[in-house]
Design a protein around this motif. Sequence first.
Motif, PDB file in Angstrom:
ATOM      1  N   ASN A  62      22.510  56.157 -34.487  1.00 35.64           N
ATOM      2  CA  ASN A  62      23.048  55.106 -35.344  1.00 35.64           C
ATOM      3  C   ASN A  62      22.040  54.220 -36.064  1.00 35.64           C
ATOM      4  O   ASN A  62      21.912  53.068 -35.736  1.00 35.64           O
ATOM      5  CB  ASN A  62      24.016  54.254 -34.549  1.00 35.64           C
ATOM      6  CG  ASN A  62      24.826  53.370 -35.463  1.00 35.64           C
ATOM      7  OD1 ASN A  62      25.067  53.678 -36.602  1.00 35.64           O
ATOM      8  ND2 ASN A  62      25.268  52.237 -34.946  1.00 35.64           N
ATOM      9  N   PRO A  63      21.401  54.601 -37.060  1.00 37.16           N
ATOM     10  CA  PRO A  63      21.107  55.944 -37.547  1.00 37.16           C
ATOM     11  C   PRO A  63      19.844  56.460 -36.875  1.00 37.16           C
ATOM     12  O   PRO A  63      19.158  55.695 -36.203  1.00 37.16           O
ATOM     13  CB  PRO A  63      20.878  55.731 -39.046  1.00 37.16           C
ATOM     14  CG  PRO A  63      20.254  54.370 -39.114  1.00 37.16           C
ATOM     15  CD  PRO A  63      20.927  53.566 -38.002  1.00 37.16           C
TER      16      PRO A  63
ATOM     17  N   TRP B 209      23.576  61.477 -35.981  1.00 37.41           N
ATOM     18  CA  TRP B 209      23.565  60.213 -36.716  1.00 37.41           C
ATOM     19  C   TRP B 209      24.416  59.179 -36.000  1.00 37.41           C
ATOM     20  O   TRP B 209      24.094  58.002 -36.002  1.00 37.41           O
ATOM     21  CB  TRP B 209      24.063  60.412 -38.153  1.00 37.41           C
ATOM     22  CG  TRP B 209      23.052  61.038 -39.055  1.00 37.41           C
ATOM     23  CD1 TRP B 209      22.688  62.347 -39.093  1.00 37.41           C
ATOM     24  CD2 TRP B 209      22.267  60.397 -40.048  1.00 37.41           C
ATOM     25  NE1 TRP B 209      21.737  62.549 -40.044  1.00 37.41           N
ATOM     26  CE2 TRP B 209      21.461  61.366 -40.664  1.00 37.41           C
ATOM     27  CE3 TRP B 209      22.183  59.075 -40.496  1.00 37.41           C
ATOM     28  CZ2 TRP B 209      20.571  61.069 -41.686  1.00 37.41           C
ATOM     29  CZ3 TRP B 209      21.310  58.788 -41.531  1.00 37.41           C
ATOM     30  CH2 TRP B 209      20.504  59.774 -42.110  1.00 37.41           C
ATOM     31  N   SER B 210      25.513  59.594 -35.363  1.00 34.83           N
ATOM     32  CA  SER B 210      26.344  58.618 -34.668  1.00 34.83           C
ATOM     33  C   SER B 210      25.718  58.144 -33.375  1.00 34.83           C
ATOM     34  O   SER B 210      25.823  56.988 -33.048  1.00 34.83           O
ATOM     35  CB  SER B 210      27.734  59.114 -34.360  1.00 34.83           C
ATOM     36  OG  SER B 210      28.065  60.344 -34.765  1.00 34.83           O
TER      37      SER B 210
ATOM     38  N   SER C 258      21.637  55.596 -43.753  1.00 36.81           N
ATOM     39  CA  SER C 258      23.014  55.714 -43.287  1.00 36.81           C
ATOM     40  C   SER C 258      23.646  56.904 -43.982  1.00 36.81           C
ATOM     41  O   SER C 258      23.252  57.279 -45.083  1.00 36.81           O
ATOM     42  CB  SER C 258      23.804  54.436 -43.563  1.00 36.81           C
ATOM     43  OG  SER C 258      23.877  54.193 -44.951  1.00 36.81           O
TER      44      SER C 258
ATOM     45  N   GLU D  28      27.300  58.992 -45.129  1.00 39.38           N
ATOM     46  CA  GLU D  28      28.717  58.859 -45.437  1.00 39.38           C
ATOM     47  C   GLU D  28      29.205  60.245 -45.846  1.00 39.38           C
ATOM     48  O   GLU D  28      28.653  60.851 -46.756  1.00 39.38           O
ATOM     49  CB  GLU D  28      28.884  57.873 -46.582  1.00 39.38           C
ATOM     50  CG  GLU D  28      30.306  57.582 -46.938  1.00 39.38           C
ATOM     51  CD  GLU D  28      30.394  56.480 -47.992  1.00 39.38           C
ATOM     52  OE1 GLU D  28      31.519  56.246 -48.445  1.00 39.38           O
ATOM     53  OE2 GLU D  28      29.381  55.891 -48.353  1.00 39.38           O
TER      54      GLU D  28
ATOM     55  N   MET E 291      26.390  52.866 -39.131  1.00 38.81           N
ATOM     56  CA  MET E 291      26.685  54.103 -39.819  1.00 38.81           C
ATOM     57  C   MET E 291      28.104  54.034 -40.349  1.00 38.81           C
ATOM     58  O   MET E 291      28.988  53.509 -39.716  1.00 38.81           O
ATOM     59  CB  MET E 291      26.538  55.267 -38.840  1.00 38.81           C
ATOM     60  CG  MET E 291      26.810  56.580 -39.513  1.00 38.81           C
ATOM     61  SD  MET E 291      26.542  57.956 -38.427  1.00 38.81           S
ATOM     62  CE  MET E 291      28.013  57.876 -37.475  1.00 38.81           C
ATOM     63  N   ASN E 292      28.280  54.601 -41.503  1.00 38.74           N
ATOM     64  CA  ASN E 292      29.593  54.593 -42.122  1.00 38.74           C
ATOM     65  C   ASN E 292      30.013  56.027 -42.382  1.00 38.74           C
ATOM     66  O   ASN E 292      29.430  56.694 -43.209  1.00 38.74           O
ATOM     67  CB  ASN E 292      29.528  53.809 -43.428  1.00 38.74           C
ATOM     68  CG  ASN E 292      30.850  53.747 -44.124  1.00 38.74           C
ATOM     69  OD1 ASN E 292      31.875  54.093 -43.539  1.00 38.74           O
ATOM     70  ND2 ASN E 292      30.842  53.312 -45.361  1.00 38.74           N
ATOM     71  N   ILE E 293      30.997  56.519 -41.630  1.00 40.41           N
ATOM     72  CA  ILE E 293      31.502  57.869 -41.842  1.00 40.41           C
ATOM     73  C   ILE E 293      32.938  57.737 -42.293  1.00 40.41           C
ATOM     74  O   ILE E 293      33.852  57.638 -41.498  1.00 40.41           O
ATOM     75  CB  ILE E 293      31.418  58.725 -40.561  1.00 40.41           C
ATOM     76  CG1 ILE E 293      30.003  58.756 -40.042  1.00 40.41           C
ATOM     77  CG2 ILE E 293      31.915  60.131 -40.834  1.00 40.41           C
ATOM     78  CD1 ILE E 293      29.861  59.435 -38.712  1.00 40.41           C
ATOM     79  N   SER E 294      33.095  57.690 -43.607  1.00 43.68           N
ATOM     80  CA  SER E 294      34.430  57.552 -44.155  1.00 43.68           C
ATOM     81  C   SER E 294      34.478  58.253 -45.491  1.00 43.68           C
ATOM     82  O   SER E 294      33.477  58.712 -45.997  1.00 43.68           O
ATOM     83  CB  SER E 294      34.784  56.075 -44.311  1.00 43.68           C
ATOM     84  OG  SER E 294      33.899  55.470 -45.214  1.00 43.68           O
TER      85      SER E 294
ATOM     86  N   LEU F   2      25.709  65.534 -37.823  1.00 43.95           N
ATOM     87  CA  LEU F   2      26.493  64.320 -38.004  1.00 43.95           C
ATOM     88  C   LEU F   2      26.614  63.554 -36.692  1.00 43.95           C
ATOM     89  O   LEU F   2      26.507  62.331 -36.661  1.00 43.95           O
ATOM     90  CB  LEU F   2      27.873  64.663 -38.574  1.00 43.95           C
ATOM     91  CG  LEU F   2      28.698  63.494 -39.074  1.00 43.95           C
ATOM     92  CD1 LEU F   2      27.965  62.697 -40.147  1.00 43.95           C
ATOM     93  CD2 LEU F   2      30.026  63.987 -39.599  1.00 43.95           C
ATOM     94  N   ALA F   3      26.780  64.282 -35.582  1.00 45.15           N
ATOM     95  CA  ALA F   3      26.861  63.636 -34.267  1.00 45.15           C
ATOM     96  C   ALA F   3      25.551  62.928 -33.922  1.00 45.15           C
ATOM     97  O   ALA F   3      25.564  61.845 -33.333  1.00 45.15           O
ATOM     98  CB  ALA F   3      27.214  64.665 -33.195  1.00 45.15           C
TER      99      ALA F   3
END
Length: 143
Positions: A37-38, A33-34, A44, A46, A1-4, A30-31
């Motif tokens: 993962n996913p 998804w983390s 994924s 972002e 996962m990419n959270i940026s 969002l949590a």
Amino acid sequence: MNISSVHGAPSSSLPKELTRVAQRRLTRELAEWSVKNPPVPGMSVEQTDRVDEWRVTVTGAASSVYENERYTLRFVFPSDYPMEAPEVIFLSPTPRHPHVYSNGHICLNVLYDGWSPALTVTSVCLSIVSMLSSAAKKGSPAG
């Protein structure tokens, strides 16, 4: 996962003021998804520089005409999410599908009249992948 942050030009509209309910709900989603993962393989998320906007990458299901093709969805959440549906569109390039317009808009009931506060980003993405998977061939909307 990419959270940026999404790199590139800043969004032209400012983030909306989300209600506390919307903030809690988006934080929880969002949590999830983390932690998972996913939550679904081939997806994924972002976050952009706006709290009310996410970009979700989905991958076409195996044995479908979209198998292994990757598409990006833009979710823009209303201030009273989840009581109101998010705006969800495909970013370019869009899939050639009878329910997806060239501007990325998606004709899918759960995004409009069929919306329920019980639906989540994950369930919307699954509905979209299912919609893509149900197509026997690629094509454009009629008319």
